[in-house]
Scaffold this active site. Structure first.
Site, PDB file in Angstrom:
ATOM      1  N   ALA A 138      94.545 146.302 -42.531  1.00 60.53           N
ATOM      2  CA  ALA A 138      93.655 146.034 -41.390  1.00 60.53           C
ATOM      3  C   ALA A 138      92.468 146.985 -41.409  1.00 60.53           C
ATOM      4  O   ALA A 138      92.582 148.127 -41.843  1.00 60.53           O
ATOM      5  CB  ALA A 138      94.442 146.197 -40.098  1.00 60.53           C
ATOM      6  N   ASN A 180      79.092 136.615 -46.394  1.00 63.33           N
ATOM      7  CA  ASN A 180      78.730 135.713 -47.495  1.00 63.33           C
ATOM      8  C   ASN A 180      77.244 135.697 -47.786  1.00 63.33           C
ATOM      9  O   ASN A 180      76.804 135.061 -48.728  1.00 63.33           O
ATOM     10  CB  ASN A 180      79.214 134.286 -47.186  1.00 63.33           C
ATOM     11  CG  ASN A 180      78.630 133.736 -45.901  1.00 63.33           C
ATOM     12  OD1 ASN A 180      78.333 134.479 -44.967  1.00 63.33           O
ATOM     13  ND2 ASN A 180      78.441 132.437 -45.853  1.00 63.33           N
ATOM     14  N   TYR A 181      76.447 136.402 -47.002  1.00 63.91           N
ATOM     15  CA  TYR A 181      74.992 136.266 -47.102  1.00 63.91           C
ATOM     16  C   TYR A 181      74.360 137.649 -47.142  1.00 63.91           C
ATOM     17  O   TYR A 181      74.653 138.491 -46.274  1.00 63.91           O
ATOM     18  CB  TYR A 181      74.513 135.488 -45.861  1.00 63.91           C
ATOM     19  CG  TYR A 181      73.053 135.160 -45.815  1.00 63.91           C
ATOM     20  CD1 TYR A 181      72.419 134.550 -46.897  1.00 63.91           C
ATOM     21  CD2 TYR A 181      72.291 135.442 -44.681  1.00 63.91           C
ATOM     22  CE1 TYR A 181      71.079 134.226 -46.840  1.00 63.91           C
ATOM     23  CE2 TYR A 181      70.949 135.109 -44.617  1.00 63.91           C
ATOM     24  CZ  TYR A 181      70.351 134.518 -45.703  1.00 63.91           C
ATOM     25  OH  TYR A 181      69.017 134.199 -45.654  1.00 63.91           O
ATOM     26  N   ARG A 229      56.454 104.302 -23.884  1.00 61.28           N
ATOM     27  CA  ARG A 229      57.157 104.337 -22.602  1.00 61.28           C
ATOM     28  C   ARG A 229      58.347 105.292 -22.593  1.00 61.28           C
ATOM     29  O   ARG A 229      58.944 105.529 -21.564  1.00 61.28           O
ATOM     30  CB  ARG A 229      57.606 102.904 -22.233  1.00 61.28           C
ATOM     31  CG  ARG A 229      56.438 101.968 -21.914  1.00 61.28           C
ATOM     32  CD  ARG A 229      56.835 100.496 -21.940  1.00 61.28           C
ATOM     33  NE  ARG A 229      56.804  99.930 -23.278  1.00 61.28           N
ATOM     34  CZ  ARG A 229      57.044  98.650 -23.572  1.00 61.28           C
ATOM     35  NH1 ARG A 229      57.357  97.799 -22.613  1.00 61.28           N
ATOM     36  NH2 ARG A 229      56.987  98.225 -24.817  1.00 61.28           N
TER      37      ARG A 229
HETATM   38  C1  UD1 Z   1      58.694  92.497 -27.659  1.00 60.55           C
HETATM   39  C2  UD1 Z   1      58.187  91.044 -27.618  1.00 60.55           C
HETATM   40  C3  UD1 Z   1      58.683  90.398 -26.332  1.00 60.55           C
HETATM   41  C4  UD1 Z   1      60.206  90.466 -26.268  1.00 60.55           C
HETATM   42  C5  UD1 Z   1      60.704  91.901 -26.433  1.00 60.55           C
HETATM   43  C6  UD1 Z   1      62.209  91.876 -26.611  1.00 60.55           C
HETATM   44  C7  UD1 Z   1      56.058  91.063 -28.785  1.00 60.55           C
HETATM   45  C8  UD1 Z   1      54.586  90.967 -28.669  1.00 60.55           C
HETATM   46  N1  UD1 Z   1      56.754  91.040 -27.658  1.00 60.55           N
HETATM   47  O1  UD1 Z   1      58.099  93.181 -26.576  1.00 60.55           O
HETATM   48  O2  UD1 Z   1      58.280  89.051 -26.309  1.00 60.55           O
HETATM   49  O3  UD1 Z   1      60.645  89.920 -25.049  1.00 60.55           O
HETATM   50  O4  UD1 Z   1      60.120  92.513 -27.588  1.00 60.55           O
HETATM   51  O5  UD1 Z   1      62.739  93.160 -26.605  1.00 60.55           O
HETATM   52  O6  UD1 Z   1      56.555  91.128 -29.867  1.00 60.55           O
HETATM   53  N2  UD1 Z   1      56.531  97.452 -33.484  1.00 60.55           N
HETATM   54  C9  UD1 Z   1      55.997  97.607 -34.740  1.00 60.55           C
HETATM   55  N3  UD1 Z   1      54.638  97.629 -34.877  1.00 60.55           N
HETATM   56  C10 UD1 Z   1      53.792  97.508 -33.821  1.00 60.55           C
HETATM   57  C11 UD1 Z   1      54.357  97.346 -32.538  1.00 60.55           C
HETATM   58  C12 UD1 Z   1      55.730  97.317 -32.404  1.00 60.55           C
HETATM   59  O7  UD1 Z   1      56.722  97.719 -35.729  1.00 60.55           O
HETATM   60  O8  UD1 Z   1      52.581  97.548 -34.029  1.00 60.55           O
HETATM   61  C13 UD1 Z   1      58.003  97.435 -33.347  1.00 60.55           C
HETATM   62  C14 UD1 Z   1      58.541  98.484 -32.376  1.00 60.55           C
HETATM   63  O9  UD1 Z   1      58.869  99.685 -33.062  1.00 60.55           O
HETATM   64  C15 UD1 Z   1      59.778  97.804 -31.784  1.00 60.55           C
HETATM   65  C16 UD1 Z   1      59.451  96.308 -31.924  1.00 60.55           C
HETATM   66  O10 UD1 Z   1      58.372  96.188 -32.815  1.00 60.55           O
HETATM   67  O11 UD1 Z   1      60.942  98.106 -32.508  1.00 60.55           O
HETATM   68  C17 UD1 Z   1      59.084  95.684 -30.581  1.00 60.55           C
HETATM   69  O12 UD1 Z   1      57.958  96.359 -30.051  1.00 60.55           O
HETATM   70  P1  UD1 Z   1      57.857  96.715 -28.504  1.00 60.55           P
HETATM   71  O13 UD1 Z   1      56.571  97.401 -28.269  1.00 60.55           O
HETATM   72  O14 UD1 Z   1      59.080  97.373 -28.037  1.00 60.55           O
HETATM   73  O15 UD1 Z   1      57.771  95.236 -27.881  1.00 60.55           O
HETATM   74  P2  UD1 Z   1      58.123  94.779 -26.421  1.00 60.55           P
HETATM   75  O16 UD1 Z   1      57.010  95.140 -25.510  1.00 60.55           O
HETATM   76  O17 UD1 Z   1      59.470  95.223 -26.044  1.00 60.55           O
HETATM   77 CA    CA Z   2      60.927  96.583 -26.942  1.00 62.68          CA
END
Ligand code: UD1
Ligand code: CA
Length: 452
Positions: free
Chosen positions: A423, A386-387, A16
């Site tokens: 100079a 310098n270079y 997003r």
């Molecule tokens: C998530 C929560 C949601 C919560 C919100 C709060 C889930 C399913 N949903 O949604 O309930 O309200 O956060 O901000 O968890 N990430 C990974 N691996 C993956 C997917 C994501 O490491 O496969 C990491 C992302 O980098 C991020 C975090 O997990 O830092 C959250 O992922 P994101 O996709 O932002 O979740 P939300 O849709 O915001």
């Molecule tokens: Ca998030």
């Protein structure tokens, strides 16, 4: 914290955001979002902080080379991220885990401590916040006040789950590894995102009669996540005002406060003076009695007491000693060191250059890989060459020397203590202490032809 580790989820792509940069590396006030999260966790967990990396793994690892990381090769959801990390965490001997989304940049140490205190004793707990508009957050479903589940926005069906309450999941969890280990293999991706959700652990744990706790943190905007550029801008502005308000309360003098941007890792001492618009980022330190004027950028630099950074100056990894003057329009690149009372004026660029006490380079000069002694004056238009296209070489200038205007110092070269360079010279040979070095063609004055 013995037995308990923190795990930061940072593998997601951040679709997003419409950016090639991994989302957690998007910056707020000059620092990557995840750096703010790590900063909040560090005082509590010290070395026991792990990161799940995946999308852009190398870039995230490179930004935090000292941190242990677990690779989530395919990003199949937040539950899958935890699945990927579990074996390494178990091998490391942890019994409990705090899991935090890496896109929550306003997280603070005190919020984490409060949450952990309230989560203590539960098999699995999560933090929730109340929002007027729950948007894309996971909705907390309760019956008679008891948590029943977290249902993701895309899967929420009012007919099945009841009307939306405004209580949403903040993306911070505390769990015993023992409790989640048996539940993780039971996660399914049969939902509207086709992902394995960490949030499904709540309903699964309740089925097992485990202790589940939803810790409601009220309307705490600091716990909001960042998924879009608009949310990034919103959270950045929240953080900016929070930091500026704290600085004002501590006694920093701030003009045009609405346009002063100070990063979360920077320190500005009470009695320092800032004029907006300006940006103070990274691990910068502005001491009491120092001032930073408008239109300056100061990144990872120290400005000592009484030093003055005048308008339109750009400092990166520089040290400015007590009482020194910089700018207007100066550029201090990494390794620029000004001892006390040194002066660097307009259109002067320094890189890996050390200016001794009271030394001056006031106009139109480039000093790179250079050591300038105490009290030396560098004339306008002086350039260290310098270079040579392949290597960098050093220029040393002693104490109380004088370099005349428009001098080219072809490095490696040295000019001794008390030496004087005429100079317009191109200096290719060392100038000994106390000598006059001059290398330019002698001026001839010829009789002028009479105009016809
Ligand atoms: C998530 C929560 C949601 C919560 C919100 C709060 C889930 C399913 N949903 O949604 O309930 O309200 O956060 O901000 O968890 N990430 C990974 N691996 C993956 C997917 C994501 O490491 O496969 C990491 C992302 O980098 C991020 C975090 O997990 O830092 C959250 O992922 P994101 O996709 O932002 O979740 P939300 O849709 O915001
Ligand atoms: Ca998030």
């Amino acid at each position: 914290m013995s037995g308990c580790a923190a795990l930061v989820l940072a593998a997601g792509k951040g679709t997003r955001m419409h950016s090639d940069k991994p989302k957690v590396l998007q910056t707020v006030l000059g620092s990557p979002m995840i750096a703010c999260v790590l900063e909040a966790l560090r005082p509590i967990f010290e070395g026991d902080i792990w990161i799940v990396v995946g999308h852009g793994a190398e870039r995230v690892r490179a930004a935090f080379p000292e941190m242990p990381c677990v690779l989530q090769e395919q990003q199949l959801g937040t539950g899958h991220a935890l699945q990927c990390a579990l074996p390494a965490l178990k091998r490391a001997g942890y019994t409990h885990l705090l899991v935090v989304n890496g896109d929550t940049p306003l997280l603070s140490e005190s919020v984490v401590r409060d949450f952990m205190a309230q989560a203590d004793g539960a098999d699995i707990a999560f933090a929730s916040i109340e929002l007027d508009c729950p948007g894309s957050y996971g909705r907390v479903v309760r019956e008679q006040g008891q948590v029943r589940a977290i249902v993701e926005a895309k899967d929420y069906d009012p007919a099945r789950h009841g009307s939306v309450s405004g209580e949403v999941n903040a993306g911070i969890y505390y769990c015993s590894l023992c409790a989640v280990e048996g539940l993780l293999p039971r996660l399914r991706n049969t939902n509207n995102s086709g992902e394995y959700y960490i949030t499904d652990l709540i309903a699964l744990a309740l089925e097992e009669n485990s202790t589940v706790r939803g810790v409601c943190c009220g309307r705490d905007a600091n716990l909001m996540g960042v998924n879009t550029s608009a949310e990034l801008a919103h959270m950045e502005e929240l953080l900016r005002t929070r930091i500026v308000d704290e600085l004002l309360a501590s006694g920093v003098i701030i003009h045009a406060a609405q346009s002063v941007r100070v990063g979360p890792l920077a320190r500005v001492e009470p009695g320092a003076e800032l004029s907006g618009p300006c940006e103070i980022y990274g691990r910068s330190l502005i001491r009491r009695g120092a001032s930073v004027a408008s239109h300056c950028v100061v990144n990872n630099s120290h400005v000592e007491s009484g030093a003055e950074i005048r308008s339109f100056s750009y400092l990166d990894e520089a040290l400015v000693g007590a009482g020194a003057l910089v700018g207007p329009y100066a550029r201090l690149r990494p390794g620029a060191i000004l001892e006390e009372e040194a002066h660097v004026g307009n259109f002067v660029e320094l890189k890996k250059a050390h200016l001794g006490k009271g030394a001056k380079a006031n106009h139109l000069t480039y000093l790179g890989d250079a050591d300038i002694g105490e009290g030396t004056n560098i004339g306008a238009g002086t350039i260290t060459c310098n270079y040579d296209g392949r290597h960098k070489y050093k220029t040393s200038i002693g104490k109380h020397a004088f370099i005349g205007s428009n001098t080219a110092l072809v490095a490696p070269v040295s000019v001794g203590d008390g030496a004087f360079v005429g100079a317009g010279s191109v200096i290719t040979k060392d100038v000994p202490d106390g000598s006059l070095g001059i290398s330019r063609s002698r001026q001839k004055n010829l009789p002028r032809k009479k105009p016809e």
